[in-house]
Design an enzyme around this catalytic site. Structure first.
Site, PDB file in Angstrom:
ATOM      1  N   GLN A 264       0.886  -1.163   0.000  1.00  0.00           N
ATOM      2  CA  GLN A 264       0.000   0.000   0.000  1.00  0.00           C
ATOM      3  C   GLN A 264       0.922   1.211   0.000  1.00  0.00           C
ATOM      4  O   GLN A 264       1.199   1.818   1.020  1.00  0.00           O
ATOM      5  CB  GLN A 264      -0.941  -0.046   1.206  1.00  0.00           C
ATOM      6  CG  GLN A 264      -1.765  -1.334   1.239  1.00  0.00           C
ATOM      7  CD  GLN A 264      -2.761  -1.469   0.086  1.00  0.00           C
ATOM      8  OE1 GLN A 264      -3.511  -0.543  -0.210  1.00  0.00           O
ATOM      9  NE2 GLN A 264      -2.750  -2.620  -0.607  1.00  0.00           N
TER      10      GLN A 264
ATOM     11  N   ARG B 115      -4.618   4.358   3.403  1.00  0.00           N
ATOM     12  CA  ARG B 115      -3.774   4.879   2.338  1.00  0.00           C
ATOM     13  C   ARG B 115      -4.050   4.106   1.051  1.00  0.00           C
ATOM     14  O   ARG B 115      -4.508   2.961   1.068  1.00  0.00           O
ATOM     15  CB  ARG B 115      -2.299   4.806   2.721  1.00  0.00           C
ATOM     16  CG  ARG B 115      -1.796   3.405   2.891  1.00  0.00           C
ATOM     17  CD  ARG B 115      -0.473   3.331   3.686  1.00  0.00           C
ATOM     18  NE  ARG B 115       0.549   4.196   3.162  1.00  0.00           N
ATOM     19  CZ  ARG B 115       1.039   5.263   3.821  1.00  0.00           C
ATOM     20  NH1 ARG B 115       0.588   5.551   5.040  1.00  0.00           N
ATOM     21  NH2 ARG B 115       1.956   6.021   3.277  1.00  0.00           N
TER      22      ARG B 115
ATOM     23  N   ALA C  19     -11.926   3.106   2.794  1.00  0.00           N
ATOM     24  CA  ALA C  19     -10.930   2.159   2.305  1.00  0.00           C
ATOM     25  C   ALA C  19      -9.965   2.814   1.313  1.00  0.00           C
ATOM     26  O   ALA C  19     -10.111   3.979   0.956  1.00  0.00           O
ATOM     27  CB  ALA C  19     -11.626   0.969   1.667  1.00  0.00           C
ATOM     28  N   HIS C  20      -9.002   2.025   0.870  1.00  0.00           N
ATOM     29  CA  HIS C  20      -7.952   2.555  -0.008  1.00  0.00           C
ATOM     30  C   HIS C  20      -8.512   3.043  -1.337  1.00  0.00           C
ATOM     31  O   HIS C  20      -9.411   2.446  -1.898  1.00  0.00           O
ATOM     32  CB  HIS C  20      -6.833   1.554  -0.244  1.00  0.00           C
ATOM     33  CG  HIS C  20      -7.238   0.175  -0.640  1.00  0.00           C
ATOM     34  ND1 HIS C  20      -6.317  -0.819  -0.830  1.00  0.00           N
ATOM     35  CD2 HIS C  20      -8.447  -0.395  -0.847  1.00  0.00           C
ATOM     36  CE1 HIS C  20      -6.937  -1.918  -1.157  1.00  0.00           C
ATOM     37  NE2 HIS C  20      -8.226  -1.703  -1.172  1.00  0.00           N
ATOM     38  N   ASN C  21      -7.944   4.146  -1.798  1.00  0.00           N
ATOM     39  CA  ASN C  21      -8.267   4.716  -3.107  1.00  0.00           C
ATOM     40  C   ASN C  21      -9.690   5.249  -3.223  1.00  0.00           C
ATOM     41  O   ASN C  21     -10.134   5.587  -4.316  1.00  0.00           O
ATOM     42  CB  ASN C  21      -7.993   3.696  -4.230  1.00  0.00           C
ATOM     43  CG  ASN C  21      -6.508   3.450  -4.399  1.00  0.00           C
ATOM     44  OD1 ASN C  21      -5.940   2.601  -3.726  1.00  0.00           O
ATOM     45  ND2 ASN C  21      -5.881   4.240  -5.263  1.00  0.00           N
TER      46      ASN C  21
END
Lengths: 362, 362, 362
Positions: free
Chosen positions: B206, B226, B247-249
């Site tokens: 990540q 991240r 969550a990520h993105n």
């Protein structure tokens, strides 16, 4: 800690060798990082696995793309790295360019390690990390600022405990365990016995521990409660997302996946390779069979057989649930139809009983 | 830090000027604090916006009431401050009486700031706060005890990071960002690629960051992961409640509101001015249009158009959902009715076919 | 901290006296610990209350079993401790063998206590714990590493604040309160007033406090927000599990139970002895009557009367919900049946209207 400064250039061919894939195009193409389709440049390799993002693929300036053989035709003349499992290949390539950087070993002068704790000389204990009496920190493990490992707890080798994560007394972490920030291991299970005479909820001592096996990752602010007696267990290679609740005496098998905000109640057993979707709730004292998949937000109140895919609340087989959920979306309409049918049938019933058919006699 | 000792007396007229409202009654009335209807006294201004609390309004001893023109008639002879948006006026008046108290600038002797970190001299770093190498803390920002800002992270101006909040490496906070206690910015996204040969979930690095824009507030124990690559973004002026998972993105637009325990899965885009109710779950890779409103506990599995109000799980338009939910409450009854109808129809079907109507011939 | 090294041997008769039970078998049997059925040995007493675990009872090597009179016949010749409430008896016996071990009183040299704080000499403040100006820590209370008690907060007597728990400014904890790791007391309530001219969500000052009454336990990563004005209250003897959200101005009565990941929105009042199941969501400004029970994952949007048992989302009486939920599981089938009925009725309607019955006249 993945950091930006750690890149070394490889050729696309090197990457293909690493992941067991095949280059279509210039294998000598120099690549110095992975990047998302939308921001990649010529020296980057990017990754495509979801056809939802076809437009990004068309527009990308990436030097090369990792994709599956069945998607190879979607890319134009660009160099591609064709591989059966592009996501896995991407993971490996990205790890090459973003190696975990080990901080220097040693105990920071702002850390607090009990004189009777046992910290391996190759481990790192950063500022404001605390290691209690008789606790053990294994080789190459890293405790970030604010991490607390209470007395007699054991942390294996190559573990990474991010900021403000905590491991309470006597709990055990295997090797290569990762705790994300503020993850909690070993909080008291939620056990109280009502005393009708004293009019109080009497606390049941939570005298057991948590055992986290090798290669487990536990998400930020997730909580794994210690057992009332015995052990709460998270099996090897299981991955737990953020804000997940694992109650006392739960036993989770190896290689399971618990997505964000899922919750598992006390004494439930979860098999190997199980997937719990986000916000799933599992009642207590159940058995969830190996490789069962539970859809997001499902509420599980009964045992789930191995290999089943379940959904809904109360949960049941996934296919039936979605069929019924589709029907639910026209339920008000159905009520109207039934009302109309009742009226029509009542009308029909009002009609006189017709006589049995017989030859008409003139 | 809002504190009790910071009050200065104003007149009701001063307050009306501040909020652009109109006094009905004695504009010279001295006011030295805001208070809830039930505990207010003569020198307090109180606030009324919810007719559910009409009885409290009737009984209050508050010297004056902030309310909307349409509610003005509900109050008896008491002084009132009439204003179009009473809640906003209340916010402004309350802020006047409860100013945020800036602690003295400087780095506490019990803090730990890396020699290569860059902390503005007007910033405050309290005991047991940690600032890593090359991290930057902007003017007038305050880090409470136990706050951790890891290496290369950037915190803008006038930020307030409450106790035990954390910002992991390289993440970016704009200006006037507030992190409530134990909020986590920059935990690893939940990304693993299954390796069937190694029989393990391989961690996908990540390597991205989180970017929190200006004027964002993030609740206690909420987590913003991240990005795998690139950035997870929380847009300017967006407010996130406690125990929320981002969550990520994920990319969240400006001025959105995420209520407690909501969860947003990876790569989903949330527009501007969106409202997610409590415990809402949003699946991954979706687009939630600007100003969409998602009712509490909804489970969203498809894109949501701008300006839509959705509910249910799987979620759909709010009005249909509630119509169907009402129908659900008599579903068992409906099943009974259909069973009866089947019996009645079967009975009708048993009747002989009647002949076409014709003149009966004697 | 329950620890393994604290056992003293008792006879089974001693234990029966402690819990007001009756021995069947050898009252002089020496017992030195409690243990789960599956791992107990001859010197252990175990506990049986759930017939799901009858096989474990059959196979156990425990020296004695605590069970209810109605289950006494399930155990073979083994010694038993028969008692009306086996779970409560187990709690008391376990507490005997696992007493909470008080650490030595005093302020660790790695702690940070404001010179104007008031820490009782019998209290314990461990490394990296912080006590702010004018904060008060009562007799025999224990602050584990990373605990933060901000200025003017008050912690009563015999409290136990586990690692990284926090109490923000001016909040109040009664006596014998337990905070599990990373629990948050006094985070800002989630209150914003939209300002259409400034195009921003203006923060409403959260100037109130949280008051936690005696004997309350709050789970890991659970959050109790401070009031906008006045107090958020958690009543005496109430127990809150992990990852629970209690919003601003909520008032919870005594002896209630909030299970994991439940959430209560602002200004809702929860009575005495209420039970909220896991992942329950309660909307704001509601009254939940005394002793109401809300099933796991329910979504409550209306007041709940005292003594009611509710379920579903939107929630209603439990029995109706489950009847309807059963019907939901054949909803797709129902749709098909209604379609068939419509066809059948249409067919019947096509038949000629028969004449009203009358005497046929020749």
């Amino acid at each position: 800690m993945a950091a930006e400064g750690s890149k070394r250039t490889r050729t696309l061919g090197d990457l293909a060798d690493l992941v067991g894939g095949r280059v279509r195009g210039d294998a000598s193409l120099p690549i110095d990082d992975v990047a998302p389709l939308e921001s990649a440049e010529g020296r980057h390799v990017s990754f495509f696995a979801n056809r939802r993002y076809k437009k990004l693929l068309d527009a990308t300036r990436a030097g090369a793309i990792i994709l599956a053989p069945e998607d190879a035709s979607l890319s134009d003349g660009r160099a591609i790295l064709e591989v059966k499992n592009p996501y896995l290949a991407f993971a490996k390539v990205s790890a090459l360019f973003h190696p975990v950087q080990a901080p220097s070993p040693g105990i920071d002068s702002h850390a607090c390690v009990h004189p009777e704790a046992d910290v391996d000389p190759s481990a790192t204990v950063m500022a404001f990390a605390y290691v209690g009496r008789h606790a053990r920190i294994g080789p190459h493990s890293v405790l970030h600022p604010g991490v607390v490992v209470m007395e007699e707890a054991r942390v294996g080798a190559h573990c990474l405990l991010h900021v403000n994560a905590s491991v309470r007394e006597r709990c055990i972490l295997g090797d290569r365990v990762i705790l994300q920030p503020s993850a909690v291991v070993g909080s008291d299970g939620f056990g109280f016995a009502f005393d009708p005479e004293a009019l109080s909820h009497v606390k049941v001592p939570q005298a057991g521990i948590v055992r986290i096996e090798d290669d487990v990752e536990i998400g930020a602010c997730s909580c794994v409660d210690r057992a009332t007696l015995g052990e709460t267990v998270v099996g090897a290679g299981t991955k737990i997302d953020n804000l997940v609740q694992v109650a006392h005496n739960v036993r989770i098998g190896p290689l399971s996946i618990l997505c964000g905000q899922a919750g598992v109640s006390g004494s439930t057993q979860i098999g190997a390779g199980v997937v719990l979707g986000g916000q799933v709730g599992i009642a207590g004292h159940l058995d969830i069979g190996d490789r069962a998949k539970i859809a997001a937000q499902a509420g599980v109140h009964t045992n789930v057989p191995a290999d089943a895919t379940w959904a809904g609340a109360p949960a049941g087989p996934h296919r039936e649930f979605f069929r019924n959920a589709v029907a639910f979306n026209r339920l008000a309409q159905l009520v109207t139809e039934v009302r109309e049918l009742r009226a029509a049938v009542a009308e029909l019933q009002k009609k006189p009983a017709t006589k049995p058919r017989r030859k008409s006699k003139p």
